[in-house]
Enzyme design. Structure first.
Site, PDB file in Angstrom:
ATOM      1  N   HIS A 134      46.667  23.825  43.157  1.00  0.00           N
ATOM      2  CA  HIS A 134      45.431  24.587  43.258  1.00  0.00           C
ATOM      3  C   HIS A 134      44.493  24.310  42.084  1.00  0.00           C
ATOM      4  O   HIS A 134      43.277  24.298  42.253  1.00  0.00           O
ATOM      5  CB  HIS A 134      45.729  26.086  43.312  1.00  0.00           C
ATOM      6  CG  HIS A 134      45.734  26.635  44.703  1.00  0.00           C
ATOM      7  ND1 HIS A 134      44.587  26.827  45.431  1.00  0.00           N
ATOM      8  CD2 HIS A 134      46.759  27.036  45.501  1.00  0.00           C
ATOM      9  CE1 HIS A 134      44.885  27.316  46.621  1.00  0.00           C
ATOM     10  NE2 HIS A 134      46.191  27.455  46.684  1.00  0.00           N
ATOM     11  N   HIS A 190      26.245  76.915  42.216  1.00  0.00           N
ATOM     12  CA  HIS A 190      27.257  76.670  43.250  1.00  0.00           C
ATOM     13  C   HIS A 190      27.677  78.006  43.888  1.00  0.00           C
ATOM     14  O   HIS A 190      27.738  78.146  45.110  1.00  0.00           O
ATOM     15  CB  HIS A 190      28.504  76.004  42.645  1.00  0.00           C
ATOM     16  CG  HIS A 190      28.401  74.528  42.488  1.00  0.00           C
ATOM     17  ND1 HIS A 190      27.474  73.929  41.685  1.00  0.00           N
ATOM     18  CD2 HIS A 190      29.142  73.520  43.040  1.00  0.00           C
ATOM     19  CE1 HIS A 190      27.641  72.611  41.730  1.00  0.00           C
ATOM     20  NE2 HIS A 190      28.640  72.344  42.552  1.00  0.00           N
ATOM     21  N   GLU A 230      50.710  36.638  42.695  1.00  0.00           N
ATOM     22  CA  GLU A 230      49.844  36.604  43.869  1.00  0.00           C
ATOM     23  C   GLU A 230      50.661  36.296  45.129  1.00  0.00           C
ATOM     24  O   GLU A 230      50.577  36.995  46.134  1.00  0.00           O
ATOM     25  CB  GLU A 230      48.775  35.533  43.666  1.00  0.00           C
ATOM     26  CG  GLU A 230      47.836  35.373  44.856  1.00  0.00           C
ATOM     27  CD  GLU A 230      46.921  34.181  44.698  1.00  0.00           C
ATOM     28  OE1 GLU A 230      45.925  34.112  45.441  1.00  0.00           O
ATOM     29  OE2 GLU A 230      47.190  33.293  43.852  1.00  0.00           O
ATOM     30  N   HIS A 231      51.424  35.221  45.082  1.00  0.00           N
ATOM     31  CA  HIS A 231      52.315  34.845  46.179  1.00  0.00           C
ATOM     32  C   HIS A 231      53.752  34.937  45.673  1.00  0.00           C
ATOM     33  O   HIS A 231      54.051  34.453  44.585  1.00  0.00           O
ATOM     34  CB  HIS A 231      52.071  33.404  46.631  1.00  0.00           C
ATOM     35  CG  HIS A 231      50.644  33.094  46.963  1.00  0.00           C
ATOM     36  ND1 HIS A 231      49.779  32.520  46.041  1.00  0.00           N
ATOM     37  CD2 HIS A 231      49.927  33.274  48.100  1.00  0.00           C
ATOM     38  CE1 HIS A 231      48.595  32.343  46.622  1.00  0.00           C
ATOM     39  NE2 HIS A 231      48.658  32.810  47.854  1.00  0.00           N
ATOM     40  N   GLN A 252      24.647  31.859  42.557  1.00  0.00           N
ATOM     41  CA  GLN A 252      23.430  32.089  43.341  1.00  0.00           C
ATOM     42  C   GLN A 252      23.748  32.559  44.757  1.00  0.00           C
ATOM     43  O   GLN A 252      22.969  33.316  45.362  1.00  0.00           O
ATOM     44  CB  GLN A 252      22.547  30.841  43.374  1.00  0.00           C
ATOM     45  CG  GLN A 252      23.164  29.593  43.952  1.00  0.00           C
ATOM     46  CD  GLN A 252      23.861  28.729  42.907  1.00  0.00           C
ATOM     47  OE1 GLN A 252      24.371  29.233  41.918  1.00  0.00           O
ATOM     48  NE2 GLN A 252      23.877  27.429  43.151  1.00  0.00           N
TER      49      GLN A 252
END
Length: 437
Positions: A252, A412, A319-320, A181
């Site tokens: 994480h 064109h 990612e890292h 939301q």
């Protein structure tokens, strides 16, 4: 390539996309149809929040009044690090003009988008750093309006530290709103009347799917999956530090991969031995997440040479990526696929996640093969322009007319013909044979 897996993952880090897609599709359809009313209903149902969506200056002041000065200083320091790095990135993007042909000038402008939506999650943890990582970078870009969203924290209002991070970094509008939301509200311009041009920030699989579904209607940062860490380590590395850094990212979430690529079997085995003990000492929430992540997604790969280690690292495109090895410049020059690179024992992913300066919103699930992380460039548009003299218009017009007719695009071609007739009424030009079909 002769590599050996000392530990192999039993699962792959993929989100339950089918479930998320179904839920998100239904929610977005409902919000698009009923607007703010639907958003408020979802907020009550999912986050137990019945307060104001947009936070007033007075409400913000009340919410942050009891934050210790030491916390404020840390957030202000980290936010400035991110802002300063983003400004340096922006300064690397240059506007220019050049003469491509006598009388033909062209160039580029670099301008920010108008409205940015920044999301910071507040579920298992209050992602304070994500608040200033996103907002400070958009602020450095020069975005005219920055809208920031985060969900209520554990049944109350927005986490005060996260709120302070939004405010310190420069958010113009702050909304107590989470999940799908929140993303939909920023994209559709609900509550603010301003539709976001770009929406950024990490979130759960439903937030990620909402951004994926709405991509095209709005720009996004990355298609995000579970957070990842990979460590390259040779015989000079400290196994205790390596093990600590693997666990540091595994907390994480239950699906967060932690990978070790090593040219030293002794180092790899010692780090593996230490990881379970470090997990065992964590607080319950972190222990549960890190334990599952290491058990199901952790991998340890033994490589014969540093070239093999670099090759397999690029294949994983983490990612890292930390490098605990000698000759760091070689690794910097050789490695090509990672979200962000941490060179040497002295730095670690946590530093980049919180306060070093480069952004921590990074590509996952192999996307680092073709994409970088969030940067000031995400909020900047490189726009081209061109200007011509009438002589140049003749030269470019002749070529354009002929190529247009070769492609079968007569209308064109006639835009060039009309200019040639206007500027050179007595001229005779070869503009190609008219298109008959």
């Amino acid at each position: 390539m002769s590599v050996t897996y000392l530990k192999k993952a039993s699962k792959t880090a993929e989100t339950e996309t089918a479930t998320a897609q179904k839920v998100v599709k239904e929610m977005l359809a409902e919000i698009q149809q009923r607007g703010e009313e639907a958003v408020r209903e979802y907020s009550r149902k999912l986050d137990k929040w019945e307060g104001d969506i947009i936070m007033s200056p007075k409400a913000i002041a009340v919410a942050i009044k009891d934050i210790p000065d030491s916390v404020k200083r840390d957030i202000e320091f980290a936010s400035k690090q991110v802002f300063d790095f983003a400004v340096a990135q922006k300064n690397s993007m240059l506007e220019f003009s050049t003469e491509l042909h006598p009388g033909v000038s062209a160039g580029q402008r670099v301008i920010p988008v108008n409205v940015v939506g920044c999301y910071a999650p507040s579920g298992r943890y209050a992602h304070i750093a994500s608040a200033y990582m996103t907002v400070a970078t958009a602020k450095a870009a020069g975005a005219k309006t920055i809208i920031a969203c985060s969900s209520p924290y554990r049944g109350g209002g927005m986490h005060p530290y996260l709120l302070y991070a939004f405010k310190t970094a420069g958010a113009d509008v702050i909304m107590t709103l989470g999940g799908v939301q929140a993303i939909a509200s920023m994209v559709y311009g609900l509550f603010t009347g301003k539709q976001a041009d770009v929406v950024v920030g990490p979130g759960n699989k439903f937030v990620a799917e909402a951004k994926r579904t709405l991509f095209g209607k709005v720009g996004i940062d990355v298609f995000a999956g579970p957070s990842e860490v990979a460590i390259i380590a040779d015989e000079t590395a400290d196994p205790s530090i390596v093990a600590s850094d693997l666990v540091g990212q595994a907390e994480h979430g239950h699906e967060s991969p932690a990978w070790l690529f090593s040219t030293s079997e002794a180092l790899a085995k010692e780090a593996m031995r230490q990881v379970p003990g470090l997990i065992e000492k964590l607080p319950p929430t972190a222990k549960d997440a890190a334990g599952s992540a290491w058990r199901d997604y952790g991998e340890v790969v033994l490589c014969s040479t540093r070239e093999e280690a670099a090759e397999i690292s690029d294949r994983y495109a983490s990612e890292h990526l930390e490098v605990h090895a000698k000759d760091l410049d070689w690794w910097l020059d050789t490695l090509t696929c990672y979200g962000s690179l941490f060179l040497g024992e002295e730095t670690t992913v946590a530093y980049g996640d919180k306060a070093a300066g480069p952004n921590h919103v990074l590509p996952t699930m192999g996307a680092a093969r073709y994409s970088g992380g969030l940067s000031v460039h995400k909020f900047m548009k490189v726009l081209t322009w061109q200007r011509m003299t009438r002589e140049a218009s003749r030269d470019i017009g002749l070529v354009s007319a002929r190529i247009s007719r070769l492609e079968g695009m007569e209308a064109h071609a006639r835009t060039a013909d009309d200019r040639l007739r206007k500027y050179y009424p007595s001229g005779q030009f070869e503009v190609g044979a008219p298109v008959e079909v």
